[in-house]
Design a protein around this motif. Structure first.
Motif, PDB file in Angstrom:
ATOM      1  N   GLN A  65       0.832  -1.205   0.000  1.00 46.91           N
ATOM      2  CA  GLN A  65       0.000   0.000   0.000  1.00 46.91           C
ATOM      3  C   GLN A  65       0.861   1.248   0.000  1.00 46.91           C
ATOM      4  OE1 GLN A  65      -0.622   2.599   2.363  1.00 46.91           O
ATOM      5  NE2 GLN A  65      -2.153   3.463   0.952  1.00 46.91           N
ATOM      6  N   LEU A  70      -1.614  -0.976  -3.500  1.00 51.87           N
ATOM      7  CA  LEU A  70      -2.935  -1.176  -2.910  1.00 51.87           C
ATOM      8  C   LEU A  70      -3.519   0.174  -2.549  1.00 51.87           C
ATOM      9  CD1 LEU A  70      -2.312  -4.152  -0.416  1.00 51.87           C
ATOM     10  CD2 LEU A  70      -3.228  -4.280  -2.741  1.00 51.87           C
ATOM     11  N   TRP A  73      -5.160  -0.742   3.191  1.00 48.72           N
ATOM     12  CA  TRP A  73      -4.946  -2.022   3.865  1.00 48.72           C
ATOM     13  C   TRP A  73      -5.233  -1.851   5.351  1.00 48.72           C
ATOM     14  CZ3 TRP A  73      -4.799  -6.913   2.740  1.00 48.72           C
ATOM     15  CH2 TRP A  73      -4.299  -7.832   3.675  1.00 48.72           C
ATOM     16  N   TYR A 100     -13.319  -6.351   8.155  1.00 49.00           N
ATOM     17  CA  TYR A 100     -12.298  -6.161   7.121  1.00 49.00           C
ATOM     18  C   TYR A 100     -10.883  -6.449   7.609  1.00 49.00           C
ATOM     19  CZ  TYR A 100     -12.888  -1.908   9.811  1.00 49.00           C
ATOM     20  OH  TYR A 100     -13.062  -1.032  10.843  1.00 49.00           O
ATOM     21  N   TRP A 120      -8.655  -4.766  -2.146  1.00 46.80           N
ATOM     22  CA  TRP A 120      -7.905  -3.585  -1.721  1.00 46.80           C
ATOM     23  C   TRP A 120      -7.097  -2.982  -2.863  1.00 46.80           C
ATOM     24  CZ3 TRP A 120     -10.060  -2.215   2.505  1.00 46.80           C
ATOM     25  CH2 TRP A 120     -10.507  -3.163   3.433  1.00 46.80           C
ATOM     26  N   THR A 269      -6.218   1.740   9.704  1.00 49.08           N
ATOM     27  CA  THR A 269      -5.920   1.360   8.324  1.00 49.08           C
ATOM     28  C   THR A 269      -4.678   2.147   7.933  1.00 49.08           C
ATOM     29  OG1 THR A 269      -7.146   3.130   7.178  1.00 49.08           O
ATOM     30  CG2 THR A 269      -8.394   1.155   7.821  1.00 49.08           C
TER      31      THR A 269
END
Length: 382
Positions: A65, A70, A73, A100, A120, A269
């Motif tokens: 990410q 991504l 995440w 999630y 994602w 996140t």
């Protein structure tokens, strides 16, 4: 500012189930020890391998990410034991309804590594086929999955099977109406469902003590549901508690609520910055309760943590991370019109009109004026 529950009261009340202390020593508990008597040297090694592999996958996904591979995440760093200990207690015919963050549960259920990141990355609207692994795709709406689990459990009850639904959610979700409604329904009909709350101390930036005047597990008896409060960083205690709850459900004794007390070591996140609201001293204190370190110390004490074992686990983790990275980067971009696929099971005029309008919009960017590539994906799979 309301007065918060002191940390000392939040973490270890008298009924706090623990089979491994923070130094990896066994804590005798006749009531729960018997539920993990089958966990010997081989099984302990496998649990350690699970913990290390899923942490390595989590670190790799976070790096993906940060590198733009991504879109987002949700890290599970620090919560590995809560997820592994519970997921490894399940049977193949049980069914999981998660939030999630339960990527370790998905790993245990056999979800492909690349499938963990499809959603994602924006390559698919969901990551895997739920029926093939006994686990629904992640629920983004906070707490909604508890209703789905309760409905599935009612169906299992009607079918006369002893399969169990397990639903995972965080401490913050317990303030949502969906979770409370699910517990009312589950208690009323005594359905075989396990409510598994990972109390990681934070609902994004809101500390658990702000929304819970009592321990979260204490809420469940108000609905007529027995509850267990377990050390969520103790993989053996989590497995024992989950096995107790599963046995109750299979025996026709209805739902159980488990509060696994753990800690979210990373951000909510990858879009979150926990340094803005979290005391570094709190993080340091929880680092000493690390679930992987705790199990490693037990293995060392029992002479099971050999150089060969350590190398094999590290190689497995690195290979899994490499597979995740390669699979992620190789995922094809979905066709723009595929967003309309699978919205309804049968043709729907309004949706078809929206698809046609979007196809015309896409065609406006085609300097050659061709619309064939824009309209050919009708019905394409995502």
């Amino acid at each position: 500012m309301p007065e918060l529950i002191p940390d000392s009261d939040l973490l270890q009340p008298p009924d706090f189930i623990q089979l491994l202390d923070e130094d990896g020593g066994r804590v005798p508990n006749p009531e729960f020890d018997r539920w993990v008597r089958d966990i010997g040297a081989t099984e302990l090694g496998a649990l350690y391998d699970d913990l290390v592999v899923v942490r390595r996958l989590d670190v790799e996904a976070t790096a993906l990410q940060r590198q733009g591979e991504l879109g987002l995440w949700p890290p599970l760093l620090g919560q590995e034991a809560a997820q592994i200990g519970s997921a490894r207690a399940l049977r193949p015919d049980d069914f999981v309804f998660s939030s999630y963050r339960e990527n370790a549960v998905a790993y245990c259920r056999g979800v492909g590594l690349t499938d963990l990141v499809k959603m994602w990355r924006g390559s698919a609207q969901s990551g895997w086929d739920p029926a093939s692994v006994g686990m629904a795709v992640p629920a983004i709406i906070i707490g909604a999955q508890t209703l789905h689990a309760t409905g599935w459990a009612l169906g299992a009850q009607f079918d006369g099977v002893d399969a169990v639904a397990v639903t995972y959610f965080g401490d913050g979700a317990t303030s949502e109406g969906d979770v409370n409604e699910a517990m009312v329904f589950a208690a009323s009909f005594q359905v075989p469902v396990v409510f598994f709350c990972q109390n990681n101390q934070w609902a994004i930036s809101e500390p658990v003590g702000l929304q819970a005047r009592v321990h979260i597990a204490n809420r469940a008896p108000g609905f007529g549901i027995p509850a267990l409060r377990v050390d969520g960083n103790d993989v053996l205690a989590v497995m024992a508690a989950t096995r107790v709850a599963l046995d109750r459900a299979r025996s026709g004794n209805g739902p159980t609520f488990i509060e696994a007390v753990t800690y979210r070591m990373g951000p909510h996140t990858t879009a979150d910055d926990p340094t803005r609201y979290r005391d570094p001293a709190d993080l340091a204190a929880w680092a000493k309760r690390d679930p992987i370190l705790r199990l490693r110390r037990l293995l060392e004490a029992e002479g099971l943590f050999t150089p060969e074992f350590e190398a094999a686990v590290a190689a497995h983790a690195d290979a899994a991370a490499a597979e995740l990275r390669a699979g992620c980067i190789a995922l094809p971009d979905p066709h723009p019109l595929s967003v309309f696929d699978h919205v309804y099971t049968t043709p729907q005029a309004t949706l078809d009109g929206q698809r046609d309008g979007y196809a015309e919009y896409l065609a406006s960017f085609d300097s050659a004026g061709s619309t064939s590539s824009s309209t050919s994906s009708k019905g394409a799979s995502v």
